[in-house]
Write a protein that holds these residues in place. Structure first.
Motif, PDB file in Angstrom:
ATOM      1  N   ALA A  60       0.835  -1.192   0.000  1.00 38.44           N
ATOM      2  CA  ALA A  60       0.000   0.000   0.000  1.00 38.44           C
ATOM      3  C   ALA A  60       0.877   1.252   0.000  1.00 38.44           C
ATOM      4  CB  ALA A  60      -0.914  -0.005   1.216  1.00 38.44           C
ATOM      5  N   PRO A  61       0.341   2.374  -0.490  1.00 38.10           N
ATOM      6  CA  PRO A  61       1.093   3.641  -0.389  1.00 38.10           C
ATOM      7  C   PRO A  61       1.359   3.995   1.074  1.00 38.10           C
ATOM      8  CG  PRO A  61      -0.804   3.830  -1.865  1.00 38.10           C
ATOM      9  CD  PRO A  61      -0.951   2.528  -1.167  1.00 38.10           C
ATOM     10  N   ASP A  62       2.306   4.887   1.286  1.00 37.49           N
ATOM     11  CA  ASP A  62       2.654   5.283   2.658  1.00 37.49           C
ATOM     12  C   ASP A  62       1.462   5.836   3.401  1.00 37.49           C
ATOM     13  OD1 ASP A  62       5.220   4.460   2.227  1.00 37.49           O
ATOM     14  OD2 ASP A  62       5.971   6.471   1.692  1.00 37.49           O
ATOM     15  N   SER A  63       0.552   6.539   2.690  1.00 38.35           N
ATOM     16  CA  SER A  63      -0.614   7.130   3.354  1.00 38.35           C
ATOM     17  C   SER A  63      -1.630   6.081   3.779  1.00 38.35           C
ATOM     18  CB  SER A  63      -1.283   8.148   2.403  1.00 38.35           C
ATOM     19  OG  SER A  63      -1.712   7.487   1.205  1.00 38.35           O
ATOM     20  N   GLN A  64      -1.497   4.821   3.241  1.00 40.56           N
ATOM     21  CA  GLN A  64      -2.463   3.768   3.561  1.00 40.56           C
ATOM     22  C   GLN A  64      -1.808   2.594   4.292  1.00 40.56           C
ATOM     23  OE1 GLN A  64      -5.053   2.577   0.326  1.00 40.56           O
ATOM     24  NE2 GLN A  64      -4.831   4.563  -0.695  1.00 40.56           N
ATOM     25  N   GLY A  65      -0.636   2.827   4.858  1.00 40.38           N
ATOM     26  CA  GLY A  65      -0.016   1.761   5.674  1.00 40.38           C
ATOM     27  C   GLY A  65       1.329   1.303   5.195  1.00 40.38           C
ATOM     28  N   GLY A  66       1.720   1.692   4.004  1.00 42.79           N
ATOM     29  CA  GLY A  66       3.039   1.331   3.502  1.00 42.79           C
ATOM     30  C   GLY A  66       3.220  -0.178   3.437  1.00 42.79           C
ATOM     31  N   ASN A  67       4.377  -0.658   3.885  1.00 41.17           N
ATOM     32  CA  ASN A  67       4.680  -2.090   3.845  1.00 41.17           C
ATOM     33  C   ASN A  67       3.917  -2.890   4.894  1.00 41.17           C
ATOM     34  OD1 ASN A  67       6.403  -1.519   1.804  1.00 41.17           O
ATOM     35  ND2 ASN A  67       8.303  -1.812   2.971  1.00 41.17           N
ATOM     36  N   GLY A  68       3.117  -2.216   5.718  1.00 40.47           N
ATOM     37  CA  GLY A  68       2.306  -2.934   6.706  1.00 40.47           C
ATOM     38  C   GLY A  68       0.963  -3.348   6.144  1.00 40.47           C
ATOM     39  N   ALA A  69       0.666  -3.037   4.892  1.00 34.89           N
ATOM     40  CA  ALA A  69      -0.594  -3.407   4.257  1.00 34.89           C
ATOM     41  C   ALA A  69      -0.330  -3.704   2.794  1.00 34.89           C
ATOM     42  CB  ALA A  69      -1.628  -2.297   4.401  1.00 34.89           C
ATOM     43  N   THR A  70      -1.254  -4.458   2.179  1.00 28.36           N
ATOM     44  CA  THR A  70      -1.135  -4.838   0.774  1.00 28.36           C
ATOM     45  C   THR A  70      -2.442  -4.495   0.066  1.00 28.36           C
ATOM     46  OG1 THR A  70       0.432  -6.619   1.221  1.00 28.36           O
ATOM     47  CG2 THR A  70      -0.847  -6.768  -0.814  1.00 28.36           C
ATOM     48  N   ILE A  71      -2.329  -3.872  -1.145  1.00 32.48           N
ATOM     49  CA  ILE A  71      -3.484  -3.561  -1.984  1.00 32.48           C
ATOM     50  C   ILE A  71      -3.576  -4.637  -3.064  1.00 32.48           C
ATOM     51  CG2 ILE A  71      -4.565  -1.897  -3.535  1.00 32.48           C
ATOM     52  CD1 ILE A  71      -4.431  -0.913  -0.690  1.00 32.48           C
ATOM     53  N   ALA A  72      -4.771  -5.281  -3.177  1.00 33.01           N
ATOM     54  CA  ALA A  72      -4.979  -6.326  -4.185  1.00 33.01           C
ATOM     55  C   ALA A  72      -6.075  -5.880  -5.150  1.00 33.01           C
ATOM     56  CB  ALA A  72      -5.357  -7.634  -3.517  1.00 33.01           C
ATOM     57  N   ASP A  73      -5.786  -5.960  -6.477  1.00 31.50           N
ATOM     58  CA  ASP A  73      -6.781  -5.672  -7.509  1.00 31.50           C
ATOM     59  C   ASP A  73      -7.494  -6.961  -7.876  1.00 31.50           C
ATOM     60  OD1 ASP A  73      -6.004  -3.064  -7.494  1.00 31.50           O
ATOM     61  OD2 ASP A  73      -4.676  -3.237  -9.232  1.00 31.50           O
ATOM     62  N   MET A  74      -8.833  -6.898  -7.895  1.00 34.40           N
ATOM     63  CA  MET A  74      -9.644  -8.076  -8.185  1.00 34.40           C
ATOM     64  C   MET A  74      -9.812  -8.243  -9.697  1.00 34.40           C
ATOM     65  SD  MET A  74     -10.156  -8.946  -5.097  1.00 34.40           S
ATOM     66  CE  MET A  74     -11.292 -10.289  -5.398  1.00 34.40           C
ATOM     67  N   LYS A  75      -9.964  -9.500 -10.148  1.00 35.50           N
ATOM     68  CA  LYS A  75     -10.242  -9.773 -11.552  1.00 35.50           C
ATOM     69  C   LYS A  75     -11.654  -9.315 -11.905  1.00 35.50           C
ATOM     70  CE  LYS A  75      -7.147 -13.695 -12.363  1.00 35.50           C
ATOM     71  NZ  LYS A  75      -7.051 -15.122 -12.741  1.00 35.50           N
TER      72      LYS A  75
END
Length: 870
Positions: A854-869
């Protein structure tokens, strides 16, 4: 302080315990042991035993001093200025000090758990070690001085060796030149000088100094003139060696003298540790316990045994030999423990040994085996007197001696052979046991008893234990009975003593029965076998059974019959009544034992049933899980095969999403079913609805089937319930064990046992279910799956990877069904294990297009953003 040590055979007890000591110092401690007068000292002594037992059993810390001599004389020499110790004494002190230092090093890590034992060795300074090492380095185990003890000693011994070799070679040359004058060509020593054996007839042929003749007179030992100077030189070297040895010994002695305080502390520590270890070993052999010293003047002994009697019986068992009951050997124990006992008559085949032992005898009057019958009783400040009655040779005297000796052991800091013991800190333990008559002192049986009791009255100091065997015996029964009551009452009232008295007098039995502060007791007599059982019965008096005992000891039957005829009617009735009481007491005890055994058997049976039920439940649960797994696999295979037959791509994509959702639901069902089954096995129903028969007045549901919840709520068509998936739905149809539930636009079939009543939380919008939570783990997804807006964020912080798998799988499925373009998974930083697992899971998931931190504003390396199919 006053104690009847001789009467209670205290010295014999100390000798028995001292056999476990490994050093002469430890044995001497037991020989000097007496009841302690200081309560703190007694508490320390008992605590040291408890600590040592704990160290041995729990920490495997122990010590041993076998083969050690008493260094007291050596220590005494150390105290004399300029005195020198012999090598053997130096080695003995070194051995004692080494053992003490070893014990100190072993106990140091345990000083917190064994503070009393640690204080024994704490004063031994480690500075003692160099002096000990020096002794062991310079002295050989045999006591000789090692050659390396000093450079000078090594040089002198080398010169002595060389001088001996030269002298021997010189004498051998003389013998060869003397020819036949030599008796044997062997160099020998006489008067510390090297000589040669010369035949007496040829004495004049060899010039030199004669040092004596052989015993036969045929040989004269001559020191040739050539060897005199060499012998003188050798003696000079030996003198120097002796002076060097004396110097070394004095130096070593001075080393110890400088450490005299430490040496004395080491000797004292070894003595005390051996003293304690002997007590612990005695406790192990005799199954003794550390007594509790009572502050409330309570004397309580549970399963108490006389140690001297037990030891004698052990010795008899260890010697496999048959002993006739009438022989002196078989009566030795009785004489030792019960001064009043008689040698058993060989005509009486069933005569048991006195002193609480139970004997089995053959038909020819041979003792085959014997065993101790323990005694249990309790005296308090309120109930301070116990009167023991019952059959002759039934063990009354042994109860008195056991109580007295064990009390002395407790206040001497010794473990007592009993299952449990609580003993006051007595100032006096006084006993009048046995026959003290003396022709020289002009004392009859009665007068000797009275003289002894009078001394006891003068010496008694509270708290006290007074033991009276046959109180008032030896005179008229009426007067003796009245005197016995008065004596017992005097000790109780005036001396504030606890009193245990044995008696055959009716007056004392009545005294015990009428005074609630007096404990009545008796030794049991078996009316069937007509033999005493040696069991102490509390709460009732016992019959003396004197006539029956006389018959067993060989008195002729006609005498027995005449005695029965002459017996007073009231006395007969009293004896019969007492026997009846004893029989009823024995029957009640036998019934209690039988009931206890039956209770234990039933408990064992129930325990077995529980184990079997648990095994069956595990097998059922395993079968259940296998069936569910097969169902999920079948659904997956069938749906996949069906999807391949659809040609319309849009329809296939839509159905594929539905298939993935149904597959996720089935996976959740498997987890939920297994979790619910485990919860029910632990007895936590969690408000589940169980199938059952509806009450007679409950309204029937569709199909005539009614079901009720555990709290009595009747389920019917239209009832709002929570499924095992955590969804709220409405019952549309009820069967015997299952229900059809409408959840949103989907119908599910559920077992009634898996449904829970839903709380009414107000109206919900048509087509939507009310928000609910499963009974299990609280989900970290903010909205339920059937909500119009599925959650776009999942917090996995605090979860294990196993827990994260289930939550993540469900979260992705719900996001896909809700057509969310992307989601955020919070996994935190931590060790990175959870982050790595989330990335691995997303990488292999068929519904995830791509993912990144995730971007730094959304947690950085403490979170992951996943795009759905799409």
């Amino acid at each position: 302080m006053s104690f009847s040590l001789d009467t209670l055979e205290y010295s014999k007890l100390l000798e028995l315990v001292s056999r476990n000591a490994q050093t002469p110092m430890g044995e001497a401690r037991f020989a000097d042991l007496r009841p302690l007068t200081s309560r703190p000292e007694l508490d320390r002594a008992l605590e040291a035993i408890s600590e040592t037992i704990s160290l041995n059993e729990d920490k495997q810390v122990t010590w041993s001093f076998s083969g050690m001599q008493d260094p007291s004389d050596a220590v005494a020499i150390l105290k004399i200025k300029n005195a020198t110790l012999e090598p053997i004494w130096l080695l003995e002190i070194a051995r004692v000090c080494t053992q003490a230092l070893f014990a100190r090093s072993s106990l140091q890590p345990e000083k917190e758990s064994a503070p009393v034992v640690w204080r024994i060795v704490e004063s031994i300074p480690p500075s003692l070690l160099p002096a000990i090492d020096l002794i062991n380095k310079k002295l050989l185990p045999s006591g000789e001085i090692d050659d390396s003890a000093s450079p000078e000693l090594a040089r002198l011994r080398r010169e002595i060796f060389s001088q001996r070799a030269r002298l021997t070679k010189s004498l051998e040359a003389v013998m060869r030149s003397s020819g036949t004058a030599i008796q044997d060509e062997i160099v020998t020593v006489r008067n510390d000088r090297f000589v040669i054996p010369v035949k007496a007839d040829f004495r004049g042929k060899v010039g030199g100094v004669a040092h004596g003749f052989s015993s036969s007179g045929q040989t004269v030992f001559v020191e040739p003139l050539e060897a005199i100077e060499a012998n003188n030189e050798l003696q000079n070297l030996k003198g120097k060696e002796e002076r060097e040895v004396a110097r070394i010994l004095f130096e070593l002695t001075e080393q110890l003298r400088d450490q005299l305080v430490a040496v004395e502390a080491a000797v004292e520590a070894v003595t005390e540790l051996d003293f304690i270890k002997a007590k612990v070993e005695f406790a192990r052999k005799f199954k003794a316990v550390v007594p509790e010293i009572a502050d409330d003047e309570t004397l309580e002994l549970i399963d108490a045994r006389h140690p001297l009697l037990e030891e004698n019986l052990r010795q008899q068992k260890s010697e496999p030999r048959a002993v006739a009951t009438g022989s002196p050997a078989s009566a030795a124990d009785a004489a030792s423990f019960n001064p009043k006992s008689k040698i058993q008559n060989p005509k009486s085949p069933d005569s048991p040994p006195s002193g609480g032992g139970v004997a089995a005898a053959s038909a020819d009057g041979v003792v085959l085996s014997s065993a101790i019958v323990p005694s249990s009783f309790k005296l308090t400040k309120e109930n301070a007197v116990m009167i023991i009655s019952g059959a002759n040779a039934g063990g009354k005297t042994v109860v008195l001696k056991t109580a007295g000796l064990l009390s002395l052991m407790a206040i001497s800091g010794l473990p007592v052979p009993a299952g449990k013991s609580k003993i006051p800190f007595y100032s006096s333990v006084l006993a009048d046991i046995g026959d003290h008559q003396s022709l020289a002192a002009n004392l009859s049986t009665f007068s000797s008893h009275m003289s002894n009791i009078a001394d006891m009255m003068r010496e008694c100091r509270s708290p006290a234990l007074v033991l009276l065997d046959e109180a008032g015996t030896g005179t008229d029964p009426e007067e003796g009975s009245a005197l016995g009551v008065a004596i017992v009452d005097h000790f109780r009232r005036n001396c504030k003593a606890q009193v245990i008295a044995s008696t055959h007098y009716r007056g004392l039995k009545i005294y015990a029965a009428n005074d609630e502060r007096v404990v009545n007791a008796s030794v049991e007599f078996d009316e069937k076998t007509l033999r005493p059982t040696y069991k102490l019965l509390i709460g009732l008096a016992g019959a003396s059974s004197g006539i029956e005992i006389a018959r067993r000891f060989g008195i002729q039957q006609e005498v027995i019959d005449e005695a029965r005829e002459n017996l007073d009617i009231s006395a007969q009735e009293a004896e019969a009544y007492l026997r009846k009481l004893q029989n009823e007491t024995k029957l009640a005890e036998d019934l209690r034992i039988a009931l206890e055994e039956e209770r234990e058997a039933v408990a064992m049976r129930y325990a077995t049933l529980d184990i079997e039920a648990g095994k069956k439940e595990k097998a059922r649960q395993k079968e259940f899980e296998n069936t569910l797994a097969e169902t999920v696999d079948a659904f997956d295979r069938q749906s996949a095969a069906f999807m391949k037959t659809i040609e319309d791509k849009a329809l296939r994509n839509k159905l594929d999403k539905e298939r993935s959702a149904r597959k996720a639901e089935l996976n959740r069902a498997v987890v939920s079913k297994v979790s619910d089954a485990g919860t029910r096995r632990r007895g936590d129903t969690g408000g589940r609805i169980h199938a059952g028969t509806a009450p007679s007045d409950s309204p029937p549901s569709e199909g005539g089937v009614a079901a009720a919840s555990a709290d009595g709520v009747v389920l019917s068509v239209g009832s709002r319930v929570i499924t095992s998936f955590g969804n709220v739905g409405t019952i549309e149809k009820l069967d015997k064990e299952t229900a059809e539930v409408l959840v949103g636009g989907m119908r599910l079939r559920e077992k009634i046992a898996n449904l829970r009543v839903a709380e009414q939380q107000g109206e919900t919008r048509p087509g939507l279910q009310a928000e609910t939570r499963p009974v299990g783990r609280v989900s970290n997804i903010s909205k339920p799956i059937d909500s119009p807006d599925a959650a776009a964020e999942l917090n996995l912080i605090g979860h294990t990877t196993a827990e994260a798998e289930y939550e993540l799988d469900r979260f992705i499925d719900e996001a896909y069904i809700a057509s969310l373009p992307r989601v955020r998974i919070i996994h935190g930083f931590g060790t990175g294990a959870l982050k790595n697992y989330v990335h691995h899971f997303l990488k292999n998931h068929e519904l995830v297009e791509k993912f990144a931190f995730a971007p730094d504003s959304q947690g950085g390396n403490g979170a992951t953003i996943a795009d759905m199919k799409r």
